[in-house]
Design a protein around this motif. Structure first.
Motif, PDB file in Angstrom:
ATOM      1  N   ALA A 146      33.249  26.957  -2.118  1.00 43.81           N
ATOM      2  CA  ALA A 146      34.017  27.373  -0.926  1.00 43.81           C
ATOM      3  C   ALA A 146      34.166  28.895  -0.891  1.00 43.81           C
ATOM      4  O   ALA A 146      34.091  29.530   0.198  1.00 43.81           O
ATOM      5  CB  ALA A 146      35.391  26.695  -0.930  1.00 43.81           C
ATOM      6  N   MET A 147      34.383  29.513  -2.096  1.00 42.91           N
ATOM      7  CA  MET A 147      34.492  30.965  -2.146  1.00 42.91           C
ATOM      8  C   MET A 147      33.170  31.618  -1.736  1.00 42.91           C
ATOM      9  O   MET A 147      33.171  32.637  -1.018  1.00 42.91           O
ATOM     10  CB  MET A 147      34.885  31.415  -3.562  1.00 42.91           C
ATOM     11  N   ARG A 148      32.049  31.031  -2.189  1.00 44.89           N
ATOM     12  CA  ARG A 148      30.770  31.604  -1.762  1.00 44.89           C
ATOM     13  C   ARG A 148      30.584  31.462  -0.246  1.00 44.89           C
ATOM     14  O   ARG A 148      30.067  32.370   0.440  1.00 44.89           O
ATOM     15  CB  ARG A 148      29.632  30.889  -2.508  1.00 44.89           C
ATOM     16  N   GLN A 149      30.978  30.307   0.257  1.00 41.76           N
ATOM     17  CA  GLN A 149      30.882  30.124   1.703  1.00 41.76           C
ATOM     18  C   GLN A 149      31.794  31.097   2.446  1.00 41.76           C
ATOM     19  O   GLN A 149      31.387  31.681   3.479  1.00 41.76           O
ATOM     20  CB  GLN A 149      31.280  28.672   2.059  1.00 41.76           C
ATOM     21  N   ARG A 150      32.985  31.350   1.910  1.00 43.14           N
ATOM     22  CA  ARG A 150      33.916  32.307   2.532  1.00 43.14           C
ATOM     23  C   ARG A 150      33.361  33.735   2.484  1.00 43.14           C
ATOM     24  O   ARG A 150      33.455  34.514   3.458  1.00 43.14           O
ATOM     25  CB  ARG A 150      35.266  32.238   1.813  1.00 43.14           C
ATOM     26  N   LEU A 151      32.732  34.071   1.358  1.00 42.36           N
ATOM     27  CA  LEU A 151      32.142  35.415   1.232  1.00 42.36           C
ATOM     28  C   LEU A 151      31.005  35.607   2.224  1.00 42.36           C
ATOM     29  O   LEU A 151      30.836  36.687   2.823  1.00 42.36           O
ATOM     30  CB  LEU A 151      31.660  35.619  -0.200  1.00 42.36           C
ATOM     31  N   PHE A 152      30.234  34.529   2.398  1.00 41.91           N
ATOM     32  CA  PHE A 152      29.126  34.593   3.349  1.00 41.91           C
ATOM     33  C   PHE A 152      29.654  34.809   4.759  1.00 41.91           C
ATOM     34  O   PHE A 152      29.116  35.633   5.557  1.00 41.91           O
ATOM     35  CB  PHE A 152      28.309  33.308   3.263  1.00 41.91           C
ATOM     36  N   GLU A 153      30.712  34.118   5.129  1.00 43.02           N
ATOM     37  CA  GLU A 153      31.284  34.266   6.470  1.00 43.02           C
ATOM     38  C   GLU A 153      31.869  35.673   6.658  1.00 43.02           C
ATOM     39  O   GLU A 153      31.721  36.290   7.739  1.00 43.02           O
ATOM     40  CB  GLU A 153      32.370  33.201   6.692  1.00 43.02           C
ATOM     41  N   LEU A 154      32.561  36.182   5.621  1.00 47.21           N
ATOM     42  CA  LEU A 154      33.170  37.517   5.731  1.00 47.21           C
ATOM     43  C   LEU A 154      32.094  38.584   5.865  1.00 47.21           C
ATOM     44  O   LEU A 154      32.261  39.582   6.636  1.00 47.21           O
ATOM     45  CB  LEU A 154      34.057  37.797   4.514  1.00 47.21           C
ATOM     46  N   ARG A 155      31.033  38.460   5.148  1.00 47.54           N
ATOM     47  CA  ARG A 155      29.960  39.438   5.247  1.00 47.54           C
ATOM     48  C   ARG A 155      29.328  39.393   6.655  1.00 47.54           C
ATOM     49  O   ARG A 155      28.925  40.455   7.217  1.00 47.54           O
ATOM     50  CB  ARG A 155      28.902  39.177   4.183  1.00 47.54           C
ATOM     51  N   THR A 156      29.236  38.225   7.217  1.00 52.11           N
ATOM     52  CA  THR A 156      28.703  38.122   8.600  1.00 52.11           C
ATOM     53  C   THR A 156      29.650  38.809   9.577  1.00 52.11           C
ATOM     54  O   THR A 156      29.201  39.557  10.498  1.00 52.11           O
ATOM     55  CB  THR A 156      28.559  36.627   8.961  1.00 52.11           C
ATOM     56  N   GLN A 157      30.944  38.645   9.457  1.00 54.69           N
ATOM     57  CA  GLN A 157      31.911  39.296  10.338  1.00 54.69           C
ATOM     58  C   GLN A 157      31.868  40.831  10.141  1.00 54.69           C
ATOM     59  O   GLN A 157      32.011  41.600  11.123  1.00 54.69           O
ATOM     60  CB  GLN A 157      33.333  38.794  10.044  1.00 54.69           C
ATOM     61  N   GLU A 158      31.686  41.214   8.835  1.00 55.17           N
ATOM     62  CA  GLU A 158      31.640  42.654   8.572  1.00 55.17           C
ATOM     63  C   GLU A 158      30.463  43.292   9.305  1.00 55.17           C
ATOM     64  O   GLU A 158      30.555  44.403   9.871  1.00 55.17           O
ATOM     65  CB  GLU A 158      31.553  42.911   7.060  1.00 55.17           C
ATOM     66  N   LYS A 159      29.346  42.635   9.314  1.00 52.00           N
ATOM     67  CA  LYS A 159      28.182  43.176  10.011  1.00 52.00           C
ATOM     68  C   LYS A 159      28.424  43.255  11.500  1.00 52.00           C
ATOM     69  O   LYS A 159      28.014  44.224  12.197  1.00 52.00           O
ATOM     70  CB  LYS A 159      26.959  42.308   9.726  1.00 52.00           C
TER      71      LYS A 159
END
Length: 509
Positions: free
Chosen positions: A271-284
């Motif tokens: 879940a943390m990896r999935q959350r990191l993936f989503e946050l990185r997408t928002q950051e971009k």
């Protein structure tokens, strides 16, 4: 010249009757003397009385069992028959010991007699006792004669009592009970000592029984050997697995490696990896709209950095994961190695116990055999002691297989002399004696003429005279006119010399 006559002419029936008439007083006197002597004998001779007793021999301990001291085993072949037993009892009844006991109790002066008179008294008593047993019967008849009916009964009763007591004595071993009592007590102490020695030997060996301990040790050895084989197989498998993992874990993904270590998937880390993936997408997306100094860009960047730091802290090091996997297998290998050592030590210990058990088996087996033998002997002696005690009780209570069927009787009638028989016999003997006296007198009476004289040969006159003058059937003719037959016919008689009258006349000339 003398001429002899035949026996038929000499002792004719007529002559015997004539002799009986002529010498009747002599015959009567002889018969009277014989009868008188018989009557005197009846008056003088003592009267003899009889007493009779009967014994019944039945089956009992005397003829159905062995003496307790007989050590012939459990079974014995008995070949003696009832006839043998009856003959033995009859011989026992003729023993001198019984006669001595009877005379000692019934004749006060018997014990003071010298040996000769003692033997004479025993012989007289022995002759007065008769013992008989009918064929095919177990009844013994004892008959005793004496000059007094009461004495006869008393002696016979004493004789029967003495026999019963002696019968019990010879069929019972008087000292057997004391013997078995002593032997059983001795064996009891020996058995107790042997049991104590066996108990101490088992205690020192730490066993209850040889067979039980041997079965237990052998079972433990079998289980230990089987378990050792299983451990050695498992140990070899674990060593091969560790060697294989050291090379194969290099190619396993970290996620799978972590899952392999932890055993189950880590859903929180995913879940943390999935959350990191989503946050990185928002950051971009935000950086594409705003500059990095924009507050939203700074916030999203800070949030991504925090999630990355948290994820890096949560994730495992690959080397540590591989070491963890190998450590688990190495622990299993170490456990198996420890089990292998323990099982080998256990086998050594069990083998040592079996060796010690084999060494103790000789001592314990010897003691066990001794205890078994002593127990068998002790039980046998106890059984014989009980039999001896029973024999002692039977002897004390005077119980035997010979019982009195008929007590000694007392009869007031004498059995001898029998008056009727004696008088009848005296009458017969008297008649025969009288007849003998008559015939003897006829034979030796010199005045008795002979009616059977034969005339001399070659003299017809003498022969005619003899035929004319002979008496019919040897009877004398009665005198006629006062003259004898010889005077009426002188030529018909023969003188005492067997010569006719004319011969005598010629001789006188």
């Amino acid at each position: 010249m003398m001429h002899q006559s035949t026996s038929t002419d000499e002792w004719s029936f007529g002559r015997i009757l004539s002799a009986c008439w002529r010498f009747k007083w002599r015959g009567i006197l002889a018969g009277s003397v014989v009868i008188g002597l018989a009557i005197a004998a009846l008056l003088i001779l003592p009267k003899v009385y009889a007493s009779e007793a009967k014994l019944f021999v039945r089956l009992g301990r005397e003829n159905m069992g062995l003496d307790p001291t007989a050590t012939t085993g459990g079974t014995v072949a008995i070949t003696a028959t009832r006839d043998t037993e009856m003959n033995s009892i009859l011989e026992h009844l003729h023993s001198t010991k019984l006669l001595e006991e009877v005379l000692s109790k019934t004749s006060p002066g018997f014990d003071d007699l010298d040996p000769v008179h003692r033997q004479l008294a025993l012989n007289e008593l022995d002759k007065s006792i008769s013992v008989d047993s009918p064929r095919g019967s177990t009844v013994i008849i004892i008959h005793l004669e004496d000059f007094s009916p009461t004495d006869a009964q008393a002696k016979l009763q004493t004789f029967v009592d003495a026999y019963l007591a002696d019968h019990i004595r010879i069929n019972r071993n008087l000292r057997s009970h004391d013997f078995f009592e002593e032997q059983s007590s001795l064996l009891k102490h020996q058995l107790a000592d042997a049991r104590n020695a066996l108990r101490d030997a088992k205690t020192n060996a730490g066993i209850a029984s040889i067979d039980g301990k041997r079965n237990t040790v052998e079972g433990q050895i079998d289980k230990a050997e089987l378990r050792l084989q299983e451990v050695e197989v498992s140990l070899s498998a674990v060593a091969a697995e560790v060697e294989s993992l050291e090379t194969s874990l290099q190619d396993v993904p970290e996620e799978l490696l972590a899952q392999f270590v932890e055993g189950t998937p880590n859903d929180g880390l995913a879940a943390m990896r999935q959350r990191l993936f989503e946050l990185r997408t928002q950051e971009k997306e935000i950086l594409s709209k705003f500059t990095p100094s924009h507050p939203e860009a700074i916030a999203i960047s800070q949030l991504v950095a925090d999630v990355e730091q948290a994820l890096s802290e949560a994730e495992h090091n690959r080397a540590n994961l591989m070491q963890a996997v190998l450590a688990r297998k190495q622990a299993d290998e170490a456990s198996l190695m420890v089990q292998q050592g323990k099982l080998r030590d256990q086998l050594v210990q069990l083998t040592s116990q079996l060796k010690q058990l084999n060494e103790n088996e000789a001592l314990i087996g010897s003691l066990s055999d001794e205890v078994t033998q002593l127990e068998s002997k002790y039980l046998a002696y106890v059984g014989d002691r009980e039999q001896a005690r029973l024999d002692e009780a039977l002897r004390t209570d005077q119980i035997t297989n010979v019982s009195i069927l008929q007590e000694a009787t007392i009869s007031p009638l004498a059995i001898r002399p029998q008056k009727a028989t004696v008088l009848l016999l005296a009458g017969v003997i008297g008649m025969l004696a009288g007849l003998g006296i008559v015939l003897t007198s006829e034979q030796f009476n010199p005045s008795q003429p002979s009616s059977a004289a034969k005339p001399p040969q070659g003299n017809p006159r003498d022969s005619q005279a003899s035929r004319n003058g002979s008496e019919t059937n040897g009877f004398e003719s009665p005198p006629r006119n006062g003259h004898s037959p010889a005077q009426l016919n002188g030529s018909a008689t023969v003188n005492g010399n067997g010569v006719g009258p004319h011969t005598a006349s010629s001789n006188s000339h």
